[in-house]
Every structure is written in structure tokens, then in C-alpha cells.
Design a protein around this motif. Structure first.
Motif, PDB file in Angstrom:
ATOM      1  N   GLY A  33       0.810  -1.211   0.000  1.00  0.00           N
ATOM      2  CA  GLY A  33       0.000   0.000   0.000  1.00  0.00           C
ATOM      3  C   GLY A  33       0.844   1.261   0.000  1.00  0.00           C
ATOM      4  N   ALA A  34       1.998   1.186   0.660  1.00  0.00           N
ATOM      5  CA  ALA A  34       2.833   2.375   0.828  1.00  0.00           C
ATOM      6  C   ALA A  34       3.371   2.905  -0.495  1.00  0.00           C
ATOM      7  CB  ALA A  34       3.995   2.059   1.766  1.00  0.00           C
ATOM      8  N   PHE A  35       3.455   2.040  -1.525  1.00  0.00           N
ATOM      9  CA  PHE A  35       4.036   2.470  -2.792  1.00  0.00           C
ATOM     10  C   PHE A  35       2.984   2.710  -3.871  1.00  0.00           C
ATOM     11  CE2 PHE A  35       7.444   0.360  -0.548  1.00  0.00           C
ATOM     12  CZ  PHE A  35       8.508   1.226  -0.742  1.00  0.00           C
ATOM     13  N   LYS A  36       1.710   2.719  -3.474  1.00  0.00           N
ATOM     14  CA  LYS A  36       0.669   2.911  -4.473  1.00  0.00           C
ATOM     15  C   LYS A  36       0.140   4.337  -4.444  1.00  0.00           C
ATOM     16  CE  LYS A  36      -0.889  -1.877  -4.520  1.00  0.00           C
ATOM     17  NZ  LYS A  36      -1.944  -2.831  -4.155  1.00  0.00           N
ATOM     18  N   THR A  37      -0.350   4.808  -5.585  1.00  0.00           N
ATOM     19  CA  THR A  37      -1.055   6.088  -5.580  1.00  0.00           C
ATOM     20  C   THR A  37      -2.453   5.831  -5.028  1.00  0.00           C
ATOM     21  OG1 THR A  37      -2.006   5.751  -7.741  1.00  0.00           O
ATOM     22  CG2 THR A  37       0.157   6.814  -7.671  1.00  0.00           C
ATOM     23  N   LYS A  60       5.084  12.733   1.706  1.00  0.00           N
ATOM     24  CA  LYS A  60       3.889  13.402   2.210  1.00  0.00           C
ATOM     25  C   LYS A  60       3.707  13.158   3.703  1.00  0.00           C
ATOM     26  CE  LYS A  60      -0.807  14.400   1.122  1.00  0.00           C
ATOM     27  NZ  LYS A  60      -1.985  14.079   0.359  1.00  0.00           N
ATOM     28  N   VAL A  61       3.913  11.921   4.134  1.00  0.00           N
ATOM     29  CA  VAL A  61       3.672  11.637   5.553  1.00  0.00           C
ATOM     30  C   VAL A  61       4.730  12.322   6.413  1.00  0.00           C
ATOM     31  CG1 VAL A  61       4.912   9.452   5.804  1.00  0.00           C
ATOM     32  CG2 VAL A  61       2.876   9.874   7.149  1.00  0.00           C
ATOM     33  N   PHE A  62       5.939  12.481   5.881  1.00  0.00           N
ATOM     34  CA  PHE A  62       6.954  13.200   6.645  1.00  0.00           C
ATOM     35  C   PHE A  62       6.605  14.677   6.754  1.00  0.00           C
ATOM     36  CE2 PHE A  62       9.869   9.652   6.739  1.00  0.00           C
ATOM     37  CZ  PHE A  62      10.597   9.918   7.884  1.00  0.00           C
ATOM     38  N   LYS A  63       6.059  15.219   5.635  1.00  0.00           N
ATOM     39  CA  LYS A  63       5.784  16.648   5.618  1.00  0.00           C
ATOM     40  C   LYS A  63       4.516  16.985   6.406  1.00  0.00           C
ATOM     41  CE  LYS A  63       5.376  20.270   2.320  1.00  0.00           C
ATOM     42  NZ  LYS A  63       4.614  20.413   1.096  1.00  0.00           N
ATOM     43  N   VAL A  64       3.433  16.330   6.062  1.00  0.00           N
ATOM     44  CA  VAL A  64       2.163  16.664   6.716  1.00  0.00           C
ATOM     45  C   VAL A  64       2.081  16.052   8.116  1.00  0.00           C
ATOM     46  CG1 VAL A  64      -0.333  16.582   6.511  1.00  0.00           C
ATOM     47  CG2 VAL A  64       1.082  16.717   4.457  1.00  0.00           C
ATOM     48  N   GLY A  65       2.566  14.813   8.238  1.00  0.00           N
ATOM     49  CA  GLY A  65       2.465  14.134   9.521  1.00  0.00           C
ATOM     50  C   GLY A  65       3.560  14.530  10.495  1.00  0.00           C
ATOM     51  N   LYS A  66       4.533  15.331  10.038  1.00  0.00           N
ATOM     52  CA  LYS A  66       5.630  15.788  10.912  1.00  0.00           C
ATOM     53  C   LYS A  66       6.341  14.620  11.588  1.00  0.00           C
ATOM     54  CE  LYS A  66       4.647  20.500  11.361  1.00  0.00           C
ATOM     55  NZ  LYS A  66       3.319  20.631  10.803  1.00  0.00           N
ATOM     56  N   LEU A  69       9.931  15.507  12.997  1.00  0.00           N
ATOM     57  CA  LEU A  69       9.907  16.093  14.336  1.00  0.00           C
ATOM     58  C   LEU A  69       9.706  14.996  15.383  1.00  0.00           C
ATOM     59  CD1 LEU A  69       9.736  18.779  15.987  1.00  0.00           C
ATOM     60  CD2 LEU A  69       7.268  18.526  15.828  1.00  0.00           C
ATOM     61  N   GLY A  70       8.801  14.058  15.067  1.00  0.00           N
ATOM     62  CA  GLY A  70       8.535  12.963  15.995  1.00  0.00           C
ATOM     63  C   GLY A  70       9.792  12.149  16.271  1.00  0.00           C
ATOM     64  N   PHE A  71      10.538  11.838  15.210  1.00  0.00           N
ATOM     65  CA  PHE A  71      11.764  11.065  15.397  1.00  0.00           C
ATOM     66  C   PHE A  71      12.789  11.852  16.203  1.00  0.00           C
ATOM     67  CE2 PHE A  71      10.329   8.314  11.842  1.00  0.00           C
ATOM     68  CZ  PHE A  71      10.531   7.096  12.464  1.00  0.00           C
ATOM     69  N   VAL A 249       7.459   3.311   7.784  1.00  0.00           N
ATOM     70  CA  VAL A 249       8.621   4.060   8.278  1.00  0.00           C
ATOM     71  C   VAL A 249       8.776   3.846   9.786  1.00  0.00           C
ATOM     72  CG1 VAL A 249       9.521   6.371   8.682  1.00  0.00           C
ATOM     73  CG2 VAL A 249       8.517   5.791   6.485  1.00  0.00           C
ATOM     74  N   ILE A 250       7.642   3.862  10.483  1.00  0.00           N
ATOM     75  CA  ILE A 250       7.706   3.741  11.938  1.00  0.00           C
ATOM     76  C   ILE A 250       8.142   2.336  12.359  1.00  0.00           C
ATOM     77  CG2 ILE A 250       6.262   3.794  14.011  1.00  0.00           C
ATOM     78  CD1 ILE A 250       4.702   6.021  12.690  1.00  0.00           C
ATOM     79  N   PHE A 251       7.797   1.342  11.542  1.00  0.00           N
ATOM     80  CA  PHE A 251       8.219  -0.027  11.860  1.00  0.00           C
ATOM     81  C   PHE A 251       9.735  -0.196  11.765  1.00  0.00           C
ATOM     82  CE2 PHE A 251       4.047  -2.450  10.635  1.00  0.00           C
ATOM     83  CZ  PHE A 251       3.540  -2.135  11.885  1.00  0.00           C
ATOM     84  N   ILE A 252      10.339   0.507  10.815  1.00  0.00           N
ATOM     85  CA  ILE A 252      11.732   0.204  10.452  1.00  0.00           C
ATOM     86  C   ILE A 252      12.740   0.234  11.617  1.00  0.00           C
ATOM     87  CG2 ILE A 252      13.690   1.010   9.049  1.00  0.00           C
ATOM     88  CD1 ILE A 252      11.591   1.577   6.839  1.00  0.00           C
TER      89      ILE A 252
END
Lengths: 275, 292
Positions: A33-37, A60-66, A69-71, A249-252
């Protein structure tokens, strides 16, 4: 008899495969799912994505979801609380493991009893302590809460301290070393294997913790990974593909820690259980 | 401290090394626990510091308001899930302790969910359970079981099962690894002796394995029980307690921070604490009896 054994062997592998399927099916679905539009996500079902190199969901998730900053915030909290936790934990273990004194039993008992108080239910009262000392909505709140040694840590450290021969202490004393020197130069280094295990387990549990940062640091500037993804999902519930990228990303980080340091993790969970 | 006698150093070390940890524990475990007890007898809202003594009124409310105690029904799903998880984990632990190619790889892969981020796991399952685009329904469709498709989170009879499954999925590997650790500590010659005596695999399991790891099994049961009683983050993150998924702890949290009834919430927390301590006490008793 031989036939029966063969059948049983096949059964064992089949059951293991079923278990693996159950474990990996959800992970597979976020991976693709992560690589699909967005359109592709809704149309292609369980098929592999067209383009494995489309990282726009991640951006997008890094930009909008910040997530960045969380990391950053969780890293600061991790370093501060684990450094303090290791220093305090080894000090407690040295004091309790090497000396006999009146309060020894009560202190050990105190840790044992504290263990059975479910943290989550006492939050109403802990909350007022945190507010009272002015740590509310500040990184020091989770750091303080993670700092204290727990009973598992004390038990593991005490086992190790008891296995360090007292002769080492005594010969150091003959050479005139102070007790603090003995802690610093003998006990602390020899506790390293236990420390490694505990650091890994603590890292995973702090990284995973949702409730402490959610309750004590509601400010958007203080988002950690858990609270960042939680608040991203709410208003963006429709964008399942972007959310999948965030989950991946969070799993990694913990997956990498696990793959590299498995041995320590297994040692830690087993020794904690068997006591 | 270089020229001090060892006696003086000893005091310094004990005092210096233990003060901060003890203060932390008092401040963040014991003080909250005792003030919780005090708050539970007041009408504190949780906002200011104003509170009035109300005696046992909060406790009366906990036990008489049906919607408070009945949420334990939802906790029961997590308990049943935990029991199934423990049984299946023991089964796979036995398989993976025996001779088997690639057993370390299997162990690592089945353990993996335990290290994954807990909030991300819940959100991942939100995607899996999605009624229209969720991978579970798509999968059922693709293998010709379209009629089995469900509203996994929308159907009130099913939602707690779906949520409890997430917990099983996450903690199964942990139970299994703990069991493997316990099984490996059983001396192999016991099994050899049983084999010579002609015991079947099941008999060896029943009369050697189970008694040898009894204390671990008991501990897992108590963890399952207390874990189920304290179930919170999965329903809270997934549903915010909606659609009949609230558990006792999520209800307590809402009562304190959403409905501003910190006094009542404290009473609920004390009740839960007493229940948990009761079960741990029972288990300790059982354990000592077993050890004698």
C-alpha cells in the motif's frame, strides 16, 4: 511408525507456514500500500504496486504528519531517559548487591510492590504530580517517568552483580581504591552485557509508548512518533496509501534493532520471565 | 572522598546511590497510588485543587451504575484471546524446541510483531479491517470466500473479537519465546528415559513438559488475566471506545480527563488495582503450594 512421523513433520511445517502467513499478511498489505497512488490503492487490491520507487507517500507523511519532528523528539527523550536509567539502575544494583544495611529489604520490597500497581490506572494522580512540579507539556515529563528503575531491571542487574567475584572489590580496596572507584571501574563495566539487553528492551518500550507522551505532552511541537502518527490518521483517514507509508517508516527502526540484536532481546525477555 | 574511611564511604555510597531512585519511586509510584486512594473519597473534578470528602459515594456509584461494571464484558474478549494465544504459543514453542530445520528463523519471524510499534500496529489493522478496501476482505474475495466478508469494525458483535485479535497477533511471539526459554531448561534425559519406558509424544508432554514449566504457565495465565483487565490502547487508538469497545481502563481515562470526574475515576482505578492485586495474591499462593 515412520510414515506417521513423516506426516507429523509435514503438518508441523504446514502449521508454521499458516502462522507465518497470519503474521506477515498485515505487514504485506501495508508494504504494498505504501508504494501505491491513491487511485491505484483503491483499484489494485492485493496486487503488487506498479512502481516500487514512488516515494511520494513517504514524502507526504513526513511533511504533513511531521514524522521528522517525531523522530527527533523521541530520540532526545530516549537518550536522556536511558542514560539516566542505566546510571541509576547500576547504582541501585551496586548498593543493594554489595552492602548489607537496614533498609535493604524494604527497598527491594518497595520495587516489588511498585511492580504490581498498574501504571495506567494511577495516571490521574501521577498527572497531578507532573503538573505540580511544572513538567506538564515539557519533555522532562516522560523523561522523569521513564527514568526510574523497574523491578525487571533490578532483578537482572542484581543477578549480574552477584556473579562478579567479591575478590575483585577486595583486591581493589587493598590497592586503595575508593568504593566509588570500584563501582565505576569494576562493577559498571562488568555489567555491560546486562546493560546492553536492558537498553534495547527499554528503547523498544519507550519508542512504542503512546500514552505517556499523549497525556503529558499534548503540544504539537512535542509530538513523538506515536502521537504524530496518531494525530495524522484522524483528519487523513481516507488516504490509506499515505498512512501505510507512515506505518512502514515507523516499523523500520525497531525491526533493524531486532534483526541485529536478536540475541540480547531473547535473553532479556526470557530472563525477565523465569526470574 | 579519597581519604575517607571505608565506613564513611559506605554511608556516602548508600546515601548517594539510593536517594534519587527511591525518591523517583516514591514520587511516581507510591505517592500517586496513595493520593489516588484519597481522591477516590472526594468529588474532585481533576481541574483545580478544590475537593470535598464524599465518603464511599464514588464506590457506590462504581458498583451500582450498570454501564461502569458491565464494560468488563469487553475485557473478557481480551482474556479469551489471551488464553487462546497462550495455548497456541505453547504448541508452537514445543514444535520449535524439537528437531526442526530453520527453527531459529521461524522463531525470529513469529516474534517480529512484538517489536513493532504499537500505535502503528493498530493503525495497520485499521487498514486491514477496512470494510471496503481492507486487505482482509479483499483476500477473502480473492480466494472465493466472498460470503465471509464482514464489517470487522462496524459489526458490534464482531468488533471486540477483531480488536482482541490484534493483541493476540502482537503478543503471541512473546509468549512463545518465553515458553521456548522454559522448555529448553528441561533436562533432555527426562525425555530419553520416557522414550525408553515407551511413552508417547502426548504422554511426554502431559507428564514431563507441563509439570516442568508449570510455574511459567501459571505466570502467563496471570499476565493474560491482568493484561485483559488493563486492556486499553488497542480499543482507545482504534475506536476511541466507540461502538461498544470501551474497556474498564478506557472508561476510567474518559471519566477522569473527558468527563472531569476524577474522584469517580480514582475509585474505579482503586477497584481495578484491588482486583489485580487479588489475582496476583492468588497466583503467589498457588505458586508456593506448587513449590513445596
Amino acid at each position: 511408525m515412520a510414515n506417521e512421523n513423516k506426516l507429523w513433520k509435514v503438518c508441523k511445517y504446514l502449521l508454521l507456514l499458516v502462522a507465518l502467513f497470519v503474521v506477515f499478511f498485515p505487514i504485506y498489505s501495508v508494504l504494498i500500500g505504501a508504494f501505491k497512488t491513491q487511485v491505484e490503492y483503491y483499484q489494485s487490491g492485493l496486487r503488487l504496486p506498479h512502481n516500487w520507487f514512488d516515494f511520494s507517500n513517504f514524502r507526504k507523511v513526513f511533511k504533513v504528519g511531521k514524522l521528522g519532528l517525531g523522530f527527533k523528539n523521541i530520540s532526545i527523550i530516549l537518550v536522556a531517559s536511558i542514560a539516566g536509567n542505566v546510571v541509576l539502575g547500576t547504582m541501585v544494583a551496586y548498593a543493594l548487591g554489595r552492602f548489607d544495611f537496614k533498609l535493604k529489604k524494604p527497598i527491594i520490597g518497595m520495587y516489588l510492590v511498585a511492580q504490581i500497581i498498574p501504571m495506567i490506572t494511577t495516571q490521574v494522580a501521577t498527572f497531578s504530580v507532573i503538573k505540580f512540579i511544572g513538567a506538564y507539556n515539557h519533555m522532562s515529563a516522560p523523561i522523569l517517568l521513564y527514568l526510574g528503575a523497574d523491578v525487571l531491571q533490578i532483578v537482572i542487574y542484581l543477578q549480574f552483580v552477584n556473579n562478579i567475584p567479591r575478590d575483585l572489590d577486595e583486591s581493589a580496596m587493598i590497592e586503595g581504591a575508593s568504593l566509588f572507584r570500584i563501582y565505576r571501574s569494576i562493577i559498571f563495566p562488568l555489567l555491560a552485557p546486562a546493560t546492553a539487553t536492558l537498553i534495547i528492551l527499554k528503547t523498544i518500550s519507550i519508542y512504542n509508548d503512546f500514552y505517556t507522551p499523549y497525556l503529558y505532552m499534548p503540544s504539537p511541537k512535542l509530538r513523538v512518533v506515536s502521537t504524530a502518527i496518531y494525530s495524522f490518521v484522524g483528519p487523513n483517514a481516507a488516504q490509506l496509501n499515505v498512512i501505510s507509508a507512515g506505518i512502514l517508516v515507523i516499523f523500520i527502526p525497531t525491526v533493524i534493532i531486532f534483526l541485529v540484536l536478536q540475541r540480547y532481546i531473547f535473553a532479556g525477555v526470557t530472563s525477565g520471565a523465569v526470574k | 572522598m579519597f581519604n575517607l574511611s571505608y565506613k564513611a564511604q559506605r554511608y556516602l555510597i548508600l546515601f548517594g546511590f539510593l536517594t534519587i531512585p527511591v525518591v523517583l519511586s516514591l514520587m511516581f509510584s507510591y505517592y500517586p497510588a496513595f493520593s489516588l486512594l484519597y481522591y477516590s473519597f472526594t468529588d474532585w473534578t481533576g481541574l483545580g485543587w478544590e475537593m470535598h470528602w464524599v465518603g464511599f459515594a464514588n464506590y457506590k456509584e462504581v458498583f451500582t451504575r450498570p454501564e461502569i461494571f458491565s464494560v468488563f464484558e469487553h475485557n473478557a474478549y481480551y482474556f479469551v484471546g489471551g488464553l487462546i494465544q497462550t495455548a497456541v504459543a505453547l504448541f508452537f514453542a514445543v514444535i520449535l524446541t524439537g528437531k526442526l530445520k530453520g527453527r531459529n528463523v521461524f522463531r525470529a519471524m513469529l516474534f517480529l510483531p512484538y517489536v513493532l510499534h504499537s500505535v502503528a500496529i493498530v493503525i495497520m489493522f485499521k487498514n486491514v479491517y477496512h470494510s471496503e478496501y481492507g486487505s482482509l476482505n479483499l483476500f477473502l474475495q480473492s480466494i472465493g470466500l466472498g460470503s465471509w466478508q464482514q464489517e470487522w469494525l462496524g459489526n458490534p458483535h464482531l468488533v471486540n473479537v477483531s480488536l482482541a485479535f490484534i493483541s493476540v497477533w502482537k503478543f503471541f511471539g512473546l509468549s512463545m519465546v518465553i515458553f521456548i526459554g522454559a522448555l529448553q531448561s528441561i533436562p533432555a534425559d527426562l525425555y530419553e528415559a520416557a522414550k525408553i519406558d515407551g511413552a508417547s509424544g502426548w504422554q511426554a508432554f502431559r507428564f514431563i513438559t507441563v509439570p516442568s514449566i508449570r510455574s511459567v504457565i501459571e505466570m502467563m495465565m496471570i499476565l493474560t488475566l491482568t493484561g485483559a483487565l488493563e486492556a486499553f490502547d488497542i480499543p482507545y487508538i482504534m475506536m476511541l471506545g466507540a461502538n461498544g469497545t470501551d474497556t474498564f481502563v478506557s472508561k476510567t481515562v474518559d471519566m477522569a480527563f473527558k468527563f472531569q470526574q476524577a474522584g469517580l475515576a480514582s475509585a474505579m482505578a482503586v477497584v481495578l488495582l484491588l482486583i489485580v492485586m487479588f489475582f496476583i495474591f492468588i497466583q503467589r499462593k498457588l505458586l508456593f503450594r506448587g513449590g513445596e
